[in-house]
Motif scaffolding. Structure first.
Motif, PDB file in Angstrom:
ATOM      1  N   ASP B 438       0.800  -1.220   0.000  1.00 18.44           N
ATOM      2  CA  ASP B 438       0.000   0.000   0.000  1.00 18.44           C
ATOM      3  C   ASP B 438       0.831   1.267   0.000  1.00 18.44           C
ATOM      4  O   ASP B 438       0.335   2.340   0.300  1.00 18.44           O
ATOM      5  CB  ASP B 438      -0.989   0.008   1.176  1.00 18.44           C
ATOM      6  CG  ASP B 438      -2.061  -1.030   0.993  1.00 18.44           C
ATOM      7  OD1 ASP B 438      -2.331  -1.374  -0.178  1.00 18.44           O
ATOM      8  OD2 ASP B 438      -2.602  -1.530   1.986  1.00 18.44           O
ATOM      9  N   ARG B 461      -8.661   4.752  -3.196  1.00 19.06           N
ATOM     10  CA  ARG B 461      -9.263   3.473  -3.599  1.00 19.06           C
ATOM     11  C   ARG B 461     -10.617   3.707  -4.270  1.00 19.06           C
ATOM     12  O   ARG B 461     -11.443   4.437  -3.744  1.00 19.06           O
ATOM     13  CB  ARG B 461      -9.444   2.564  -2.387  1.00 19.06           C
ATOM     14  CG  ARG B 461     -10.178   1.277  -2.720  1.00 19.06           C
ATOM     15  CD  ARG B 461     -10.014   0.231  -1.686  1.00 19.06           C
ATOM     16  NE  ARG B 461      -8.610  -0.186  -1.557  1.00 19.06           N
ATOM     17  CZ  ARG B 461      -8.207  -1.112  -0.692  1.00 19.06           C
ATOM     18  NH1 ARG B 461      -9.069  -1.703   0.103  1.00 19.06           N
ATOM     19  NH2 ARG B 461      -6.937  -1.439  -0.615  1.00 19.06           N
ATOM     20  N   ASP B 475      -6.522   0.882  -6.729  1.00 14.97           N
ATOM     21  CA  ASP B 475      -5.890   1.833  -5.819  1.00 14.97           C
ATOM     22  C   ASP B 475      -5.078   2.807  -6.661  1.00 14.97           C
ATOM     23  O   ASP B 475      -4.055   2.440  -7.233  1.00 14.97           O
ATOM     24  CB  ASP B 475      -4.964   1.101  -4.840  1.00 14.97           C
ATOM     25  CG  ASP B 475      -5.751   0.462  -3.722  1.00 14.97           C
ATOM     26  OD1 ASP B 475      -6.880   0.928  -3.472  1.00 14.97           O
ATOM     27  OD2 ASP B 475      -5.259  -0.492  -3.104  1.00 14.97           O
ATOM     28  N   HIS B 494      -5.812  -6.241  -4.292  1.00 10.27           N
ATOM     29  CA  HIS B 494      -5.039  -6.055  -3.063  1.00 10.27           C
ATOM     30  C   HIS B 494      -3.584  -6.442  -3.287  1.00 10.27           C
ATOM     31  O   HIS B 494      -3.268  -7.291  -4.105  1.00 10.27           O
ATOM     32  CB  HIS B 494      -5.622  -6.942  -1.956  1.00 10.27           C
ATOM     33  CG  HIS B 494      -6.902  -6.403  -1.422  1.00 10.27           C
ATOM     34  ND1 HIS B 494      -6.970  -5.308  -0.622  1.00 10.27           N
ATOM     35  CD2 HIS B 494      -8.173  -6.825  -1.584  1.00 10.27           C
ATOM     36  CE1 HIS B 494      -8.223  -5.068  -0.314  1.00 10.27           C
ATOM     37  NE2 HIS B 494      -8.975  -5.975  -0.890  1.00 10.27           N
TER      38      HIS B 494
END
Lengths: 242, 509
Positions: B438, B461, B475, B494
């Motif tokens: 992230d 996001r 993202d 993810h």
């Protein structure tokens, strides 16, 4: 007192020279456009509306920078209920982003064509129409004759034209009043904050009819242009171009 | 204005057509004898025997008539030519002929089984009078190979009767259709065969013999239908024709004395038609949204061009320019004898007060919509776009196309999240080095070039809208490389997922 008089005489002589050189003032009195020191390069210190301006951008990154600078100019030009046409055969412009530059994206009409020839034709038609404020055309190349046609069209209608040229292998002369190159510079961060700051561009004015050339660093901040200290003083030497 | 009607009676419609077809084929076969001279009938099976459905002139002279059994006809004339009838031929033929007859009048109705009805009110003077008009129709149909009788009168009923049963004069003068009607037999009133038979049995062989009988007696003996048909023939009851092509409420016609073949000629015709139509539209405070310009060629074909406008317009010069751009597509062939301009779609168009200063009227400006019309007529309406905000976070769905030039946005344009000036049509995959989950990437390779990331913002996001589309979320990161160029990157899915990919989606200004 004497200095004041001398300055007046110089100013008068300069306008006389421009008139003799065939420069015609466009009827419309334009706003400042917030261009600051760049204005000194323009004839009479006024951004020429009712003319065709040429922007060189070889890579899509440059196109984005040029589009950003044009959008900044348009934000003042289109203040008065104006509309603009964006004519292209390879458009990537994302309308919502125009909002960042204080423009209403629904005031833009996009004409997406297949053929390059149609782009020039559509620009010619659009530039003749006095009801619109600006026409932006994305082309790969444009011949002198074609650019002359466009320039003749705007002289009657007082529409401002912008040409975004993508193919720079052989840059021929055109009848456009100016030639610009906009490149992206690292963004300006305030107070060492993390992340990306305000967009900044290097604005190169490579040619300006009846004006001067120059290089400036310009930021777009809070809905207007802000000028960074002039970078290359040596390039700012005034060069009179025909 | 007095109403005038023409009834065309095709005496041998289907046999004429078979003869014509044989003529066309006979060009190859030299020694084939023409069906025109030979007695010739059409047959169809009915109740286990062959019945004649149509005859030609030669067969009729020998005493063969419609409805006869084929065996009887063969007894009269052993070498009669026989062909199978086509069941839906008549309907098709009549419809085609009716469309062809539109060159004489806009209102043409099919009158089965063997006729056409034309409302020619106000048309005949263009041909120089009633007689010339009827002659022109007869001559042109004869040239095509059809045997016709053409009658004209103030009412449909009289014209119909005259065409079929008239003796000498087939054209009744204006307001004097009663005299010819009186001489017609009762069949001419279009009543049932039983009624006709009963009238004949009573010795009433002409309309004049029973028209003076009190109406109550006529109704008692012959029913209400006879009275109704009598009223129609006299013009006391209105008879409405059903036109084969519905008439456009805004239509202008221009017949030509000589066939037009040049583009300049077509332009002059177009200009004239537009001027008259726009004058009418202006008086009625209307403007046209679409126009059709039809050219009727002398070989029976129709060439047409059509245009549409973004806003109702009755501006002659603008409409002329739009249509003139398409004149090159019209093929005049041997010549065009009739021009028709129709406006199928019109809207109310209030005159706006002219401004003394030439200020831009924004999107409402008439000049802008005229420009868009011109562009659209050359490059097509599909290439002209205007966008309005839509309430979606997904970038591709955050804008929708406006249907009109002056449609107002229903929601405001969002500017709270940065969006790139250039958005790629489809995201392009890139290779990325990202240090921690992230976190924005350190560098990425795009089109063979390595970009070192100096500054970055994010992530933002954006989830898939599951009610529209299933898939992974994105993202988004806003990054700036060492050259100062700003990109919009995103990771699909993810970081911990087995499958995730990085993409570049746009460039910032």
């Amino acid at each position: 007192m004497i200095l004041q008089e001398r300055a007046d005489v110089f100013a008068r002589l300069q306008t006389d020279i421009l008139r003799l050189q065939g420069f015609r003032m466009s009827g419309q009195v334009t706003a400042d456009l917030g261009l600051g020191p760049i204005r000194e390069a323009f004839p009479n210190g006024i951004f020429p509306t009712g003319a065709v301006h040429e922007f060189l951008s070889a890579r899509p990154e440059n196109t984005a920078a040029s589009a950003g600078f044009i959008a900044g100019l348009l934000s003042s030009l289109m203040e008065n209920n104006g509309t603009a046409l964006w004519i292209s055969s390879s458009r990537a412009l994302f309308p919502p982003a125009l909002k960042t530059f204080g423009l209403a994206p629904d005031r833009f009409i996009f004409i997406d064509l297949q053929k390059e020839k149609d782009v020039i034709w559509a620009m010619d038609e659009a530039l003749k129409c006095g009801a619109i404020t600006a026409v932006i055309g994305e082309v790969n190349k444009i011949s002198f004759t074609e650019s002359r046609r466009l320039q003749l069209a705007v002289e009657k209608s007082n529409v401002t034209g912008f040409i975004l040229r993508h193919q720079l292998q052989n840059i021929n002369t055109t009848a456009c009043v100016s030639r610009w190159r906009i490149t992206a510079l690292p963004s300006v961060v305030m107070d060492d904050l993390p992340g990306i700051g305000f967009p900044q561009w290097r604005v190169e004015l490579m040619r300006m009819r009846n004006g001067k050339t120059g290089v400036w660093d310009v930021q777009w901040r809070e809905g207007r242009f802000i000028h960074a200290p002039l970078v290359r003083m040596e390039e700012e030497q005034s060069k009179q171009t025909g | 204005m007095a109403c005038r009607f023409v009834s065309i009676w095709f005496r041998h419609l289907s046999t004429d057509w078979f003869t014509l077809r044989q003529h066309a084929a006979a060009n190859q076969m030299v020694n084939a004898k023409s069906l025109k001279e030979l007695p010739f009938v059409l047959r169809t099976p009915s109740h286990g025997r062959m019945v004649i459905t149509a005859t030609n002139d030669a067969a009729e002279k020998k005493g063969i008539h419609k409805g006869m059994v084929l065996a009887d006809a063969r007894a009269i004339l052993p070498d009669v030519q026989v062909m199978d009838d086509k069941p839906d031929l008549i309907d098709k033929l009549l419809k085609r002929l009716a469309e062809w007859c539109i060159r004489f009048t806009p209102v043409v109705a099919v009158d089965p089984p063997d006729g056409l009805l034309l409302d020619v009110s106000g048309c005949t003077h263009l041909w120089g009078g009633d007689q010339q008009y009827a002659d022109a129709i007869t001559r042109k149909l004869n040239e095509r190979g059809y045997d016709v009788r053409v009658a004209m009168a103030d009412t449909v009923g009289t014209a119909w009767g005259l065409a079929r049963f008239g003796k000498r004069q087939l054209i009744a003068g204006i307001h004097s259709h009663l005299e010819p009607l009186l001489q017609l037999p009762p069949e001419a009133l279009r009543v049932e065969a039983e009624t006709v038979e009963r009238l004949h049995k009573l010795g009433l062989r002409q309309v004049r013999q029973f028209i003076t009988i009190p109406r109550t007696s006529l109704r008692r003996r012959f029913g209400p239908h006879l009275l109704m048909q009598l009223d129609k023939a006299l013009g006391q009851e209105l008879e409405i024709l059903k036109p084969v092509q519905p008439i456009e409420p805004y239509e202008e016609r221009l017949p030509c004395l000589e066939p037009i073949v040049t583009a300049a000629g077509i332009e002059i015709a177009l200009q004239q038609l537009l001027e008259t139509m726009c004058l009418r539209l202006q008086r009625e405070q209307k403007g046209l949204r679409s126009a059709v310009f039809k050219c009727y060629r002398i070989d029976g074909k129709i060439q047409q061009v059509d245009i549409g406008t973004n806003r109702p317009s009755h501006h002659v010069r603008h409409l002329f320019r739009l249509l003139a751009m398409k004149i090159a597509t019209i093929e005049p062939g041997l010549g065009i004898e009739l021009f028709v301009l129709q406006a199928p779609k019109t809207e109310t168009h209030m005159a706006t007060q002219e401004k003394m200063w030439s200020d831009s009227g924004g999107l409402e400006d008439m000049r802008l919509s005229e420009l868009i019309d011109r562009l659209a007529s050359r490059v097509g309406t599909t290439s002209i776009h205007r966008y309005l905000p839509d309430e979606h976070y997904w970038p591709e769905r955050s804008i929708k196309q406006a249907t009109t030039l002056h449609e107002k946005p229903t929601t405001t344009w969002r500017s709270d999240k940065p969006r790139p000036l250039q958005l790629l049509k489809r995201p392009e995959p890139i290779e990325v080095t990202a240090p921690i989950p992230d976190y924005p990437p350190m560098l990425f390779r795009y089109r063979g070039k390595i970009h070192k990331i100096v500054k970055a913002d994010g992530p933002e996001r954006i989830e898939q809208e599951w009610w529209i589309q299933q898939g992974q979320h994105r993202d988004y990161y806003r990054v700036e490389d060492d050259e100062g160029q700003r990109y919009w990157l995103f990771r699909l899915g993810h970081y911990h997922d087995k499958v995730f990919r990085w993409y570049v989606h746009g460039y910032f200004g």
